[in-house]
Design a protein around this motif. Structure first.
Motif, PDB file in Angstrom:
ATOM      1  N   ILE A 170       0.896  -1.238   0.065  1.00 21.51           N
ATOM      2  CA  ILE A 170       0.009  -0.169   0.040  1.00 21.51           C
ATOM      3  C   ILE A 170       0.765   1.249   0.052  1.00 21.51           C
ATOM      4  CG2 ILE A 170      -1.701   1.482   1.394  1.00 21.51           C
ATOM      5  CD1 ILE A 170      -2.762  -1.400   2.378  1.00 21.51           C
ATOM      6  N   GLU A 171       0.653   2.099  -0.874  1.00 17.78           N
ATOM      7  CA  GLU A 171       1.527   3.214  -1.030  1.00 17.78           C
ATOM      8  C   GLU A 171       0.865   4.389  -0.817  1.00 17.78           C
ATOM      9  OE1 GLU A 171       4.801   4.111  -3.051  1.00 17.78           O
ATOM     10  OE2 GLU A 171       4.570   1.791  -2.227  1.00 17.78           O
ATOM     11  N   ALA A 172      -0.323   4.694  -0.784  1.00 18.70           N
ATOM     12  CA  ALA A 172      -1.314   5.833  -0.427  1.00 18.70           C
ATOM     13  C   ALA A 172      -2.519   5.671  -0.226  1.00 18.70           C
ATOM     14  CB  ALA A 172      -0.956   7.013  -1.441  1.00 18.70           C
ATOM     15  N   GLU A 173      -3.389   6.417   0.461  1.00 17.74           N
ATOM     16  CA  GLU A 173      -4.846   6.238   0.723  1.00 17.74           C
ATOM     17  C   GLU A 173      -5.514   7.601   0.482  1.00 17.74           C
ATOM     18  OE1 GLU A 173      -7.175   3.268   3.202  1.00 17.74           O
ATOM     19  OE2 GLU A 173      -7.437   5.063   4.366  1.00 17.74           O
ATOM     20  N   THR A 174      -6.513   7.780  -0.150  1.00 16.56           N
ATOM     21  CA  THR A 174      -7.188   9.271  -0.327  1.00 16.56           C
ATOM     22  C   THR A 174      -8.560   9.148  -0.261  1.00 16.56           C
ATOM     23  OG1 THR A 174      -5.515   9.850  -2.007  1.00 16.56           O
ATOM     24  CG2 THR A 174      -7.531  11.114  -2.044  1.00 16.56           C
TER      25      THR A 174
ATOM     26  N   THR B 222      -7.649   3.808  -2.864  1.00 17.08           N
ATOM     27  CA  THR B 222      -6.059   3.226  -2.379  1.00 17.08           C
ATOM     28  C   THR B 222      -5.037   3.023  -3.548  1.00 17.08           C
ATOM     29  OG1 THR B 222      -7.241   2.457  -0.479  1.00 17.08           O
ATOM     30  CG2 THR B 222      -4.939   1.482  -0.791  1.00 17.08           C
ATOM     31  N   LEU B 223      -3.898   3.497  -3.468  1.00 15.23           N
ATOM     32  CA  LEU B 223      -2.911   3.140  -4.556  1.00 15.23           C
ATOM     33  C   LEU B 223      -2.086   2.013  -3.906  1.00 15.23           C
ATOM     34  CD1 LEU B 223      -1.283   3.961  -7.250  1.00 15.23           C
ATOM     35  CD2 LEU B 223       0.024   5.300  -5.887  1.00 15.23           C
ATOM     36  N   VAL B 224      -2.095   1.067  -4.723  1.00 17.16           N
ATOM     37  CA  VAL B 224      -1.050  -0.067  -4.173  1.00 17.16           C
ATOM     38  C   VAL B 224      -0.028  -0.465  -5.367  1.00 17.16           C
ATOM     39  CG1 VAL B 224      -2.845  -1.047  -2.734  1.00 17.16           C
ATOM     40  CG2 VAL B 224      -2.672  -1.925  -5.348  1.00 17.16           C
ATOM     41  N   VAL B 225       0.940  -1.125  -5.021  1.00 16.20           N
ATOM     42  CA  VAL B 225       2.003  -1.532  -5.964  1.00 16.20           C
ATOM     43  C   VAL B 225       2.153  -3.085  -5.901  1.00 16.20           C
ATOM     44  CG1 VAL B 225       4.299  -1.181  -6.713  1.00 16.20           C
ATOM     45  CG2 VAL B 225       3.040   0.694  -5.743  1.00 16.20           C
ATOM     46  N   THR B 226       2.321  -3.644  -7.146  1.00 16.55           N
ATOM     47  CA  THR B 226       2.576  -5.215  -7.157  1.00 16.55           C
ATOM     48  C   THR B 226       3.999  -5.192  -6.940  1.00 16.55           C
ATOM     49  OG1 THR B 226       2.908  -5.242  -9.612  1.00 16.55           O
ATOM     50  CG2 THR B 226       0.344  -5.151  -8.847  1.00 16.55           C
TER      51      THR B 226
ATOM     52  N   LYS C  19       6.064  -3.990  -9.508  1.00 16.39           N
ATOM     53  CA  LYS C  19       6.165  -2.419  -9.342  1.00 16.39           C
ATOM     54  C   LYS C  19       4.989  -1.752 -10.324  1.00 16.39           C
ATOM     55  CE  LYS C  19       9.391  -2.496  -6.358  1.00 16.39           C
ATOM     56  NZ  LYS C  19       9.076  -2.347  -4.956  1.00 16.39           N
ATOM     57  N   ARG C  20       4.074  -2.482 -10.518  1.00 16.75           N
ATOM     58  CA  ARG C  20       3.008  -2.010 -10.988  1.00 16.75           C
ATOM     59  C   ARG C  20       1.717  -1.266 -10.314  1.00 16.75           C
ATOM     60  NH1 ARG C  20       1.728  -6.249 -16.248  1.00 16.75           N
ATOM     61  NH2 ARG C  20       1.530  -7.866 -14.419  1.00 16.75           N
ATOM     62  N   GLU C  21       1.374   0.040 -10.549  1.00 16.82           N
ATOM     63  CA  GLU C  21       0.548   0.591  -9.964  1.00 16.82           C
ATOM     64  C   GLU C  21      -0.860   0.210 -10.003  1.00 16.82           C
ATOM     65  OE1 GLU C  21       1.532   4.833 -10.161  1.00 16.82           O
ATOM     66  OE2 GLU C  21       2.996   4.711  -8.773  1.00 16.82           O
ATOM     67  N   ILE C  22      -1.762   0.030  -9.019  1.00 15.99           N
ATOM     68  CA  ILE C  22      -3.033  -0.292  -9.239  1.00 15.99           C
ATOM     69  C   ILE C  22      -3.820   0.594  -8.167  1.00 15.99           C
ATOM     70  CG2 ILE C  22      -4.990  -2.042  -8.836  1.00 15.99           C
ATOM     71  CD1 ILE C  22      -2.792  -4.295  -9.656  1.00 15.99           C
ATOM     72  N   LEU C  23      -4.866   1.106  -8.882  1.00 14.21           N
ATOM     73  CA  LEU C  23      -5.913   1.883  -7.879  1.00 14.21           C
ATOM     74  C   LEU C  23      -7.226   0.812  -7.336  1.00 14.21           C
ATOM     75  CD1 LEU C  23      -6.102   5.182  -9.993  1.00 14.21           C
ATOM     76  CD2 LEU C  23      -5.068   4.817  -7.773  1.00 14.21           C
ATOM     77  N   ILE C  24      -7.542   1.106  -6.099  1.00 12.44           N
ATOM     78  CA  ILE C  24      -8.697   0.186  -5.489  1.00 12.44           C
ATOM     79  C   ILE C  24      -9.566   1.284  -5.063  1.00 12.44           C
ATOM     80  CG2 ILE C  24      -9.214  -1.479  -4.084  1.00 12.44           C
ATOM     81  CD1 ILE C  24      -6.484  -2.671  -4.143  1.00 12.44           C
ATOM     82  N   SER C  25     -10.966   1.161  -5.362  1.00 17.98           N
ATOM     83  CA  SER C  25     -11.884   2.163  -4.889  1.00 17.98           C
ATOM     84  C   SER C  25     -13.045   1.335  -3.851  1.00 17.98           C
ATOM     85  CB  SER C  25     -12.487   2.741  -5.904  1.00 17.98           C
ATOM     86  OG  SER C  25     -13.627   3.436  -5.375  1.00 17.98           O
TER      87      SER C  25
END
Length: 370
Positions: free
Chosen positions: A298-302, A310-314, A317-323
């Protein structure tokens, strides 16, 4: 109310082709949203239909009658364009009343018609003002009121809520569908706002590169976008797009994220071994306690009003957004696992950028073609 049909409409300005063989039909009483980025040709198309611009090729029919050579004033079309086009020497009341006056309505009927639409659009208090005394939002609503006042059979609305404030824009998204349904008009409504398109349209026609890239219900466009470009336009946060190569084993078709198996629709067997793009809507992903979930950092949460992103990284290093809905429990930092339902995953060909529709036994598609 009549059907509006556009057939192979082409419009060029010098060496630039703005509309390239555009064809679609708006059914009787239907509201079709014309959606596309700035410069896609949406306003030019409306002006061709209204008769303000002459196309090089193609036909426009209303109720089966070809109106391509009919003067604008005899087409029976109501219009509200971005530039307002209000008569500067008239009050807001007289601007709204102008199409009614042209039809020689009685004074009492004109008064009633103007006041009714002005009340809906919340401009009753400025009816005595000239355009120069109105804000841009009030000018926009006055132009919209003029288009609506005469209850035309065909209504062309060019982003009529662009200059209104956020509160009124939200209210009008709720009110306009009812108003348009009450009038029974056949409507083309232009917007660049995907939420507005989803809220107001019976169908959405996506204009891209001078052509109709896809036309369908809001659900069709959102759940079965024809291309990566269309998928990007619809959704907030934007769709996650990840390069993958689908595989198949005894368990079915799948791909991998962080070396974990992500199942895909069994009808996507034809995509196995091909360079593809996996599309995952942020709201289709969820945190999971399962050991089979995809490991992420988990990189950041807005937090937003109605959701948390939430922004996460696999591992790669691939970024994924979760709502997720606001207030829903979830880890806010550190490592976690996520999962996705196969029915929510979209697959696109990496070279063509077009969506790959699942195919099942008998050669039929598992869904309506996009």
């Amino acid at each position: 109310m009549p059907e509006l049909r556009i057939e192979n409409l082409t419009k060029r300005f010098k060496n630039e082709t703005v509309l390239d063989g555009v064809s679609f039909t708006v059914a009787e009483g239907e509201t079709t949203i014309l959606f596309g980025p700035s410069g896609a040709g949406k306003t030019v198309l409306l002006r061709c239909i209204a008769g303000a611009v002459d196309p090089e090729e193609g036909r426009i029919t209303i109720g089966g009658n070809d109106i391509s050579d009919v003067p604008p004033e005899h087409r029976g079309i109501g219009m509200a364009f971005q530039n307002f086009a209000l008569f500067p020497h008239m009050t807001a009341f007289d601007n709204i009343a102008s199409p009614l006056t042209a039809r020689r309505w009685s004074r009492e009927k004109i008064q009633e018609g103007v006041e009714q639409v002005a009340k809906l659009l919340k401009i009753g208090h400025v009816l005595s003002h000239p355009p120069r005394a109105l804000s841009n939002g009030q000018k926009q609503r006055t132009a919209l009121a003029r288009a609506l006042a005469a209850s035309p059979e065909i209504l062309l609305l060019d982003d009529p809520l662009r200059n209104v404030d956020a509160k009124l824009r939200f209210e009008m998204r709720l009110e306009l569908p009812r108003l348009l349904a009450d009038q029974g008009a056949t409507v083309i409504y232009v917007t660049q706002d995907y939420k507005e398109a989803m809220a107001l349209g019976d169908r959405i026609a996506v204009l891209s590169g001078g052509r109709i890239a896809q036309i369908g219900t809001p659900e069709d466009i959102y759940r079965r976008p024809a291309s990566v470009e269309i998928a990007r336009h619809f959704g907030d946060p934007t769709i996650n797009l990840l390069d993958v190569v689908p595989e198949k084993d005894g368990g079915g078709v799948f791909t991998r994220l962080s070396d974990q198996r992500v199942p895909l629709d069994s009808g996507l067997e034809a995509a196995v071994g091909r360079d593809c793009v996996l599309g995952l809507r942020p709201e289709a992903l969820r945190f999971s306690d399962s050991p089979d979930g995809i490991p992420v950092e988990i990189e950041a949460e807005t937090p937003f009003n109605e959701k948390t992103v939430t922004l996460v990284v696999t591992a790669r290093k691939r970024e994924i957004l979760i709502s997720r809905p606001a207030g829903t429990a979830a880890p806010g930092s550190g490592t976690a696992r996520i999962e996705v339902d196969a029915t929510d995953a979209l697959l696109f060909d990496r070279a063509t950028q077009e969506r790959i529709a699942p195919q099942h036994r008998g050669g039929g598609k598992s869904e309506a073609a996009a």
